[in-house]
Design a protein around this motif. Structure first.
Motif, PDB file in Angstrom:
ATOM      1  N   ASP A  16     -69.232 -47.420 -28.794  1.00 21.51           N
ATOM      2  CA  ASP A  16     -69.098 -48.529 -27.770  1.00 21.51           C
ATOM      3  C   ASP A  16     -69.833 -48.332 -26.309  1.00 21.51           C
ATOM      4  N   PRO A  17     -70.592 -48.975 -25.844  1.00 25.29           N
ATOM      5  CA  PRO A  17     -71.658 -48.691 -24.626  1.00 25.29           C
ATOM      6  C   PRO A  17     -70.717 -48.390 -23.283  1.00 25.29           C
ATOM      7  N   GLU A  18     -69.436 -49.076 -23.465  1.00 22.85           N
ATOM      8  CA  GLU A  18     -68.618 -48.736 -22.398  1.00 22.85           C
ATOM      9  C   GLU A  18     -67.967 -47.264 -22.295  1.00 22.85           C
ATOM     10  N   LEU A  19     -68.389 -46.578 -23.309  1.00 19.06           N
ATOM     11  CA  LEU A  19     -67.796 -45.005 -23.315  1.00 19.06           C
ATOM     12  C   LEU A  19     -68.924 -43.919 -22.786  1.00 19.06           C
ATOM     13  N   LEU A  20     -70.069 -44.588 -22.247  1.00 22.31           N
ATOM     14  CA  LEU A  20     -71.037 -44.015 -21.546  1.00 22.31           C
ATOM     15  C   LEU A  20     -70.404 -43.339 -20.088  1.00 22.31           C
ATOM     16  N   THR A  21     -70.618 -42.046 -19.873  1.00 25.94           N
ATOM     17  CA  THR A  21     -70.247 -41.579 -18.780  1.00 25.94           C
ATOM     18  C   THR A  21     -71.026 -42.064 -17.591  1.00 25.94           C
ATOM     19  N   LEU A  22     -70.458 -42.271 -16.414  1.00 21.75           N
ATOM     20  CA  LEU A  22     -71.018 -42.545 -15.097  1.00 21.75           C
ATOM     21  C   LEU A  22     -72.387 -41.868 -15.073  1.00 21.75           C
ATOM     22  N   LYS A  23     -72.083 -40.390 -15.122  1.00 22.11           N
ATOM     23  CA  LYS A  23     -73.402 -39.466 -14.762  1.00 22.11           C
ATOM     24  C   LYS A  23     -74.399 -39.852 -15.873  1.00 22.11           C
ATOM     25  N   ALA A  24     -74.285 -40.095 -17.197  1.00 18.29           N
ATOM     26  CA  ALA A  24     -75.269 -40.479 -18.087  1.00 18.29           C
ATOM     27  C   ALA A  24     -75.953 -41.503 -17.664  1.00 18.29           C
ATOM     28  N   ILE A  49     -77.038 -48.223 -28.461  1.00 16.49           N
ATOM     29  CA  ILE A  49     -75.666 -48.182 -27.693  1.00 16.49           C
ATOM     30  C   ILE A  49     -76.172 -48.251 -26.093  1.00 16.49           C
ATOM     31  N   VAL A  50     -76.984 -47.869 -25.466  1.00 11.46           N
ATOM     32  CA  VAL A  50     -77.374 -47.980 -24.163  1.00 11.46           C
ATOM     33  C   VAL A  50     -78.319 -49.121 -23.755  1.00 11.46           C
ATOM     34  N   SER A  51     -78.745 -49.847 -24.880  1.00 12.00           N
ATOM     35  CA  SER A  51     -79.643 -51.134 -24.677  1.00 12.00           C
ATOM     36  C   SER A  51     -79.150 -51.911 -23.378  1.00 12.00           C
ATOM     37  N   THR A 122     -83.905 -28.023 -17.604  1.00  9.00           N
ATOM     38  CA  THR A 122     -82.961 -28.827 -18.438  1.00  9.00           C
ATOM     39  C   THR A 122     -81.603 -29.084 -17.998  1.00  9.00           C
ATOM     40  N   GLU A 123     -81.004 -30.209 -18.105  1.00 15.31           N
ATOM     41  CA  GLU A 123     -79.777 -30.476 -18.017  1.00 15.31           C
ATOM     42  C   GLU A 123     -78.876 -31.229 -19.024  1.00 15.31           C
ATOM     43  N   VAL A 124     -77.905 -30.906 -19.568  1.00 15.65           N
ATOM     44  CA  VAL A 124     -77.144 -31.592 -20.573  1.00 15.65           C
ATOM     45  C   VAL A 124     -75.892 -32.159 -20.054  1.00 15.65           C
ATOM     46  N   VAL A 125     -75.487 -33.522 -20.509  1.00 11.91           N
ATOM     47  CA  VAL A 125     -74.367 -34.194 -20.144  1.00 11.91           C
ATOM     48  C   VAL A 125     -73.804 -34.490 -21.193  1.00 11.91           C
ATOM     49  N   PRO A 126     -72.378 -33.793 -21.159  1.00 11.85           N
ATOM     50  CA  PRO A 126     -71.597 -34.330 -22.414  1.00 11.85           C
ATOM     51  C   PRO A 126     -71.320 -35.692 -22.451  1.00 11.85           C
ATOM     52  N   GLY A 127     -71.017 -35.850 -23.797  1.00 10.86           N
ATOM     53  CA  GLY A 127     -70.622 -37.165 -24.259  1.00 10.86           C
ATOM     54  C   GLY A 127     -69.334 -37.055 -25.063  1.00 10.86           C
ATOM     55  N   ILE A 128     -68.652 -38.390 -25.015  1.00 18.43           N
ATOM     56  CA  ILE A 128     -67.446 -38.515 -26.038  1.00 18.43           C
ATOM     57  C   ILE A 128     -67.789 -38.420 -27.601  1.00 18.43           C
ATOM     58  N   SER A 129     -67.519 -37.440 -28.293  1.00 12.90           N
ATOM     59  CA  SER A 129     -67.909 -37.306 -29.512  1.00 12.90           C
ATOM     60  C   SER A 129     -66.783 -38.321 -30.464  1.00 12.90           C
ATOM     61  N   SER A 130     -67.506 -38.431 -31.839  1.00  8.02           N
ATOM     62  CA  SER A 130     -66.809 -39.120 -32.702  1.00  8.02           C
ATOM     63  C   SER A 130     -65.480 -38.237 -33.130  1.00  8.02           C
ATOM     64  N   LEU A 131     -65.456 -36.978 -32.756  1.00  6.80           N
ATOM     65  CA  LEU A 131     -64.264 -36.375 -33.144  1.00  6.80           C
ATOM     66  C   LEU A 131     -63.228 -36.731 -32.446  1.00  6.80           C
ATOM     67  N   THR A 203     -65.582 -47.122 -32.915  1.00  6.68           N
ATOM     68  CA  THR A 203     -65.818 -47.827 -31.665  1.00  6.68           C
ATOM     69  C   THR A 203     -66.956 -48.685 -31.754  1.00  6.68           C
ATOM     70  N   MET A 204     -67.743 -48.731 -32.867  1.00  6.31           N
ATOM     71  CA  MET A 204     -68.818 -49.540 -32.897  1.00  6.31           C
ATOM     72  C   MET A 204     -68.323 -50.901 -33.201  1.00  6.31           C
ATOM     73  N   THR A 205     -69.172 -52.098 -33.283  1.00  3.65           N
ATOM     74  CA  THR A 205     -68.580 -53.402 -33.801  1.00  3.65           C
ATOM     75  C   THR A 205     -68.414 -53.375 -34.927  1.00  3.65           C
ATOM     76  N   GLN A 206     -69.117 -52.564 -35.792  1.00  3.56           N
ATOM     77  CA  GLN A 206     -68.943 -52.709 -37.505  1.00  3.56           C
ATOM     78  C   GLN A 206     -67.979 -51.631 -37.688  1.00  3.56           C
ATOM     79  N   GLN A 207     -67.155 -51.174 -36.822  1.00  3.22           N
ATOM     80  CA  GLN A 207     -66.017 -50.251 -37.168  1.00  3.22           C
ATOM     81  C   GLN A 207     -65.188 -50.771 -38.449  1.00  3.22           C
ATOM     82  N   ARG A 208     -64.770 -49.856 -39.380  1.00  3.97           N
ATOM     83  CA  ARG A 208     -63.973 -50.167 -40.523  1.00  3.97           C
ATOM     84  C   ARG A 208     -62.962 -48.855 -40.641  1.00  3.97           C
ATOM     85  N   ILE A 209     -61.862 -49.265 -40.811  1.00  4.77           N
ATOM     86  CA  ILE A 209     -60.960 -48.439 -41.551  1.00  4.77           C
ATOM     87  C   ILE A 209     -60.349 -48.926 -42.635  1.00  4.77           C
TER      88      ILE A 209
END
Length: 234
Positions: A16-24, A49-51, A122-131, A203-209
């Motif tokens: 989901d593009p809205e789950l990108l952090t403000l810093k990223a 995702i970021v397009s 180098t700087e690493v910015v955490p992201g929301i993981s699938s976990l 969280t993608m548009t193709q999400q399936r449960i």
């Protein structure tokens, strides 16, 4: 003396593009060079995702990091694939490298980091993981209080999966793909299938449960997960 560029590894989240952090987002839009990986002949999921946030005037670098290789072969290919990123950094251009989920949680950026971080700032910015995303998308609390949670890669042998599943309160089984049938059989053998929840492309548009026993093993993508939430409730 040429000033070197700075390397940024940013987690772009599970889809989901809205789950990108403000810093990223800030770093992404400020960088003159954006790099991302994909499988050969496939669209980069990270770029997709970021397009919506790309400025349109950035240099884009696509690289491929094939999986399931012998270490010696992998090292040679990975060295070659990250070379264009190093060239931009050496020329003084900052580079943002996109990574699905979180860069250091099974993230593709780790292979870039181990090759370039000693040579460039180098700087690493955490992201929301699938976990984190999958239990939320499934609507189930994953762990409570002192529960033990275990993350298991599906490619491991059935015997190892069994051992780890017997020793934990909750589990996430990742990278299912062609290993789904093996994992499903282990869950049935252990009596865990009734608690197991399957989700793909969270969280993608193709999400399936899909109920576990209704999943078509031939159609299970790499970006899928089985969540076994704790049986405890508080």
């Amino acid at each position: 003396m040429q000033i070197k560029g700075r390397l940024y590894g940013i987690g772009v989240g599970p889809g989901d593009p809205e789950l990108l952090t403000l810093k990223a987002l800030r770093l992404l839009q400020a960088a003159p060079v954006v790099a991302y990986q994909s499988a050969v002949d496939k669209e980069s999921i990270a770029r997709a995702i970021v397009s919506p946030y790309l400025t349109g005037n950035q240099i884009e670098v696509l690289f491929h990091l094939p999986r399931a290789l012998e270490p010696e072969t992998a090292n040679l290919i990975y060295d070659q694939e990250v070379a264009p990123i190093a060239e931009h950094l050496a020329a003084g251009r900052d580079v943002v490298v996109l990574c699905e989920g979180d860069p250091f949680f099974y993230g593709s950026f780790m292979y870039v980091f181990t090759r370039l971080s000693e040579h460039y700032q180098t700087e690493v910015v955490p992201g929301i993981s699938s976990l984190m995303a999958c239990p939320v998308a499934l609507g189930v609390p994953f762990t409570y209080y002192n529960d033990i949670m275990t993350v298991l890669p599906a490619p491991m042998p059935a015997e190892e999966l069994t051992t780890h599943l017997l020793a934990t309160d909750a589990a996430a089984i990742m990278k299912l793909g062609r290993h789904f049938t093996k994992v499903r059989d282990v869950l049935h053998q252990l009596g865990l299938a009734s608690r197991a929840l399957y989700i793909e492309r969270a969280t993608m548009t193709q999400q399936r449960i899909v109920p576990l026993d209704e999943v078509d093993p031939a159609q299970v993508p790499y970006f899928s997960m089985i969540i076994i939430p704790t049986k405890n409730r508080l």
